[in-house]
Write a protein that holds these residues in place. Structure first.
Motif, short mmCIF file in Angstrom:
data_model
loop_
_atom_site.label_atom_id
_atom_site.label_comp_id
_atom_site.label_asym_id
_atom_site.label_seq_id
_atom_site.Cartn_x
_atom_site.Cartn_y
_atom_site.Cartn_z
N LEU A 192 50.90 34.36 44.18
CA LEU A 192 49.67 33.98 43.50
C LEU A 192 48.92 35.21 43.00
O LEU A 192 48.37 35.22 41.89
CB LEU A 192 48.77 33.18 44.43
N LYS A 193 48.91 36.27 43.81
CA LYS A 193 48.23 37.50 43.40
C LYS A 193 48.89 38.11 42.17
O LYS A 193 48.22 38.64 41.28
CB LYS A 193 48.23 38.52 44.54
N ALA A 194 50.22 38.06 42.13
CA ALA A 194 50.92 38.60 40.96
C ALA A 194 50.55 37.84 39.70
O ALA A 194 50.32 38.44 38.64
CB ALA A 194 52.43 38.55 41.21
N LEU A 195 50.47 36.53 39.80
CA LEU A 195 50.06 35.72 38.65
C LEU A 195 48.63 36.05 38.24
O LEU A 195 48.31 36.13 37.05
CB LEU A 195 50.20 34.24 38.97
N GLU A 196 47.77 36.28 39.23
CA GLU A 196 46.37 36.61 38.94
C GLU A 196 46.26 37.96 38.24
O GLU A 196 45.54 38.10 37.24
CB GLU A 196 45.56 36.63 40.23
N VAL A 197 46.97 38.96 38.73
CA VAL A 197 46.89 40.29 38.13
C VAL A 197 47.45 40.27 36.71
O VAL A 197 46.90 40.91 35.80
CB VAL A 197 47.62 41.33 39.00
N TYR A 198 48.52 39.53 36.49
CA TYR A 198 49.06 39.41 35.13
C TYR A 198 48.00 38.88 34.18
O TYR A 198 47.85 39.37 33.06
CB TYR A 198 50.28 38.49 35.14
N GLN A 199 47.21 37.90 34.63
CA GLN A 199 46.21 37.30 33.76
C GLN A 199 44.96 38.16 33.62
O GLN A 199 44.01 37.78 32.94
CB GLN A 199 45.86 35.90 34.27
N GLN A 200 44.95 39.34 34.25
CA GLN A 200 43.90 40.32 34.03
C GLN A 200 44.33 41.39 33.02
O GLN A 200 43.61 42.36 32.81
CB GLN A 200 43.51 40.98 35.35
N SER A 201 45.49 41.19 32.40
CA SER A 201 45.98 42.15 31.40
C SER A 201 45.19 41.95 30.11
O SER A 201 45.40 40.98 29.39
CB SER A 201 47.48 41.93 31.14
N TRP A 202 44.28 42.88 29.82
CA TRP A 202 43.35 42.65 28.71
C TRP A 202 44.05 42.60 27.37
O TRP A 202 43.65 41.84 26.47
CB TRP A 202 42.24 43.70 28.71
N GLN A 203 45.12 43.40 27.19
CA GLN A 203 45.80 43.39 25.90
C GLN A 203 46.36 42.00 25.57
O GLN A 203 46.47 41.65 24.40
CB GLN A 203 46.94 44.41 25.89
N THR A 204 46.70 41.25 26.60
CA THR A 204 47.31 39.93 26.41
C THR A 204 46.29 38.80 26.47
O THR A 204 46.32 37.89 25.63
CB THR A 204 48.38 39.69 27.49
N PHE A 205 45.37 38.86 27.42
CA PHE A 205 44.50 37.71 27.68
C PHE A 205 43.08 37.84 27.12
O PHE A 205 42.41 36.84 26.94
CB PHE A 205 44.45 37.42 29.18
N TYR A 206 42.62 39.05 26.87
CA TYR A 206 41.31 39.18 26.23
C TYR A 206 41.26 40.44 25.37
O TYR A 206 40.55 41.40 25.65
CB TYR A 206 40.16 39.13 27.25
N PRO A 207 42.00 40.41 24.26
CA PRO A 207 42.11 41.59 23.41
C PRO A 207 40.96 41.79 22.44
O PRO A 207 40.84 42.86 21.85
CB PRO A 207 43.42 41.32 22.65
N TYR A 208 40.15 40.76 22.21
CA TYR A 208 39.07 40.84 21.22
C TYR A 208 39.59 41.36 19.88
O TYR A 208 39.10 42.35 19.33
CB TYR A 208 37.93 41.74 21.73
#
Length: 412
Positions: A192-208
């Motif tokens: 679960l932690k690995a999935l959470e950290v992946y979703q903190q990747s700004w280039q992918t999930f919040y690149p603006y």
């Protein structure tokens, strides 16, 4: 844009001791960064691996398609899963982008420019999922892994078994040490932690990286239609969209998130395409259940769903928590004409009367939002006309990530 990287390192440092052998010294910044990279890489693999599901056919990315802003690629109101991929979901699948700033759920949220001023209670706010019942990325990841109509694992042990069988043991031991594999609970938490950290990747999930962000940075201009749409979006007497979908920068300078993270009752029409709705006694009431169980029977919370970000909304193919609409124009038009032209949206009974607010029992209808552009009576002029609705839709199209200018435009 350094702050997202720092946040990722901070998150990983906080997770560093999960399922780890005791160590004499805390993790250095360099070690934390290296661990973050390894966890994100593992999380990305897990996210796209259907072998973690009971059916062996459903991955996180099946419903949260990276090519569609981590939302479904199809227009189905709900997705199918379960042990044999025949079980329908209960709600439309939301996007996983721009969730990094969602606060933890609270029943009483206070926000103002003056941090000492707590005079306005914004009510239930925050949390992940449509009803805010998950307060972290790993808690959110747990829901589909164990849901009988999603990835359909009977227990965490099943997820761990599937992960080890899929060959993730060496990566887990490299990150957490050899002892991790002998502890099923710790292994599940590590996944679960690995999935959470992946979703903190700004280039992918919040690149603006939208046109709107380029406009904010002075790198392009909005078209006249887009600019008028933004004006209508923010006008409290017209679209009034920004009252819930905030269009101003945060106090720290972060670009607008286009949500206030609050809970609101919109009374969208009942969707007969959702199999659960074949039972007339079934109602998805959001914050007061049935998927969220801690507020069952809390009448003031019934019909409330979390306000999603509007970033990448133009890429969606189903809108609102029940996927009732399949065009962005219809979604905007619903706000403008729900009360002035209800026959456009709600079904008619056998006697010809309109089944107003047909997906929300009458005893909860005091919860329904009536702020502009809602309000008025059947036959009244709506707050937005056809042209204005089209202009707002054009503006919302500027919130799609990955925008590239056709040519360099001078700063405004």
């Amino acid at each position: 844009m350094c702050w997202p990287v720092a946040m990722l390192v901070m998150l990983t440092t906080c997770l560093a001791f999960v399922a780890m052998p005791a160590r004499a010294q805390p993790m250095s910044r360099a070690e934390a960064r290296q661990r973050a990279e390894k966890l994100a890489a593992l999380g990305e693999k897990l996210f796209s691996d259907p072998r973690l599901s009971g059916s062996g056919k459903l991955a996180c990315s099946t419903c949260h398609d990276p090519a569609h802003a981590f939302a479904p690629a199809n227009a189905l109101p709900v997705q199918f899963g379960g042990a044999d991929m025949s079980e329908p979901g209960r709600r439309a699948v939301p996007s996983l982008k721009y969730l990094q700033a969602v606060p933890q759920f609270t029943q009483h949220y206070f926000e103002s420019e003056d941090e000492a001023d707590e005079s306005i209670d914004n009510g239930p706010t925050g949390g992940l999922t449509w009803d805010g019942r998950a307060d972290s990325g790993h808690a959110q990841a747990l829901i589909p892994l164990l849901s009988p109509f999603e990835m359909a694992n009977n227990a965490p042990n099943n997820v761990v078994y599937h992960a080890i069988e899929a060959g993730y043991g060496p990566e887990l031991t490299e990150i957490y040490g050899k002892s991790i594999i002998s502890d099923s609970d710790a292994t599940f938490d590590a996944l679960l932690k690995a999935l959470e950290v992946y979703q903190q990747s700004w280039q992918t999930f919040y690149p603006y990286s939208s046109k709107y962000d380029a406009w904010l940075a002075g790198k392009t201009k909005l078209t006249p239609q887009e600019a008028n749409g933004l004006k209508l979006f923010e006008d409290p007497e017209k679209g009034n969209c920004s009252s819930c979908h905030f269009s101003v920068r945060a106090n720290d300078g972060t670009p607008p998130q286009f949500t206030d993270y609050g809970m609101i009752a919109l009374a969208v029409p009942r969707n007969p395409a959702i199999p659960a709705n074949a039972d007339p006694a079934y109602h998805d009431l959001g914050l007061c259940g049935p998927l969220r169980t801690d507020f069952l029977g809390r009448s003031g919370y019934c019909g409330l769903f979390r306000t999603p970000t509007l970033r990448n909304v133009a890429t969606r193919k189903s809108f609102f928590h029940n996927g009732i609409f399949h065009s962005l124009k219809d979604a905007v038009a619903f706000y403008a004409t729900r009360d002035t032209d209800p026959g456009r949206w709600y079904p008619r009974r056998a006697d010809g009367s309109i089944a107003l607010y047909d997906d929300l029992p009458a005893r909860y209808r005091n919860n329904i939002n009536t702020d502009p552009p809602f309000g008025g009576h059947p036959g009244d002029a709506p707050k937005l006309n056809e042209r204005e609705i089209n202009n707002i839709v054009a503006f919302l199209g500027t919130l799609t990530d990955g925008w590239q200018p056709a040519h360099q435009v001078a700063s405004p």
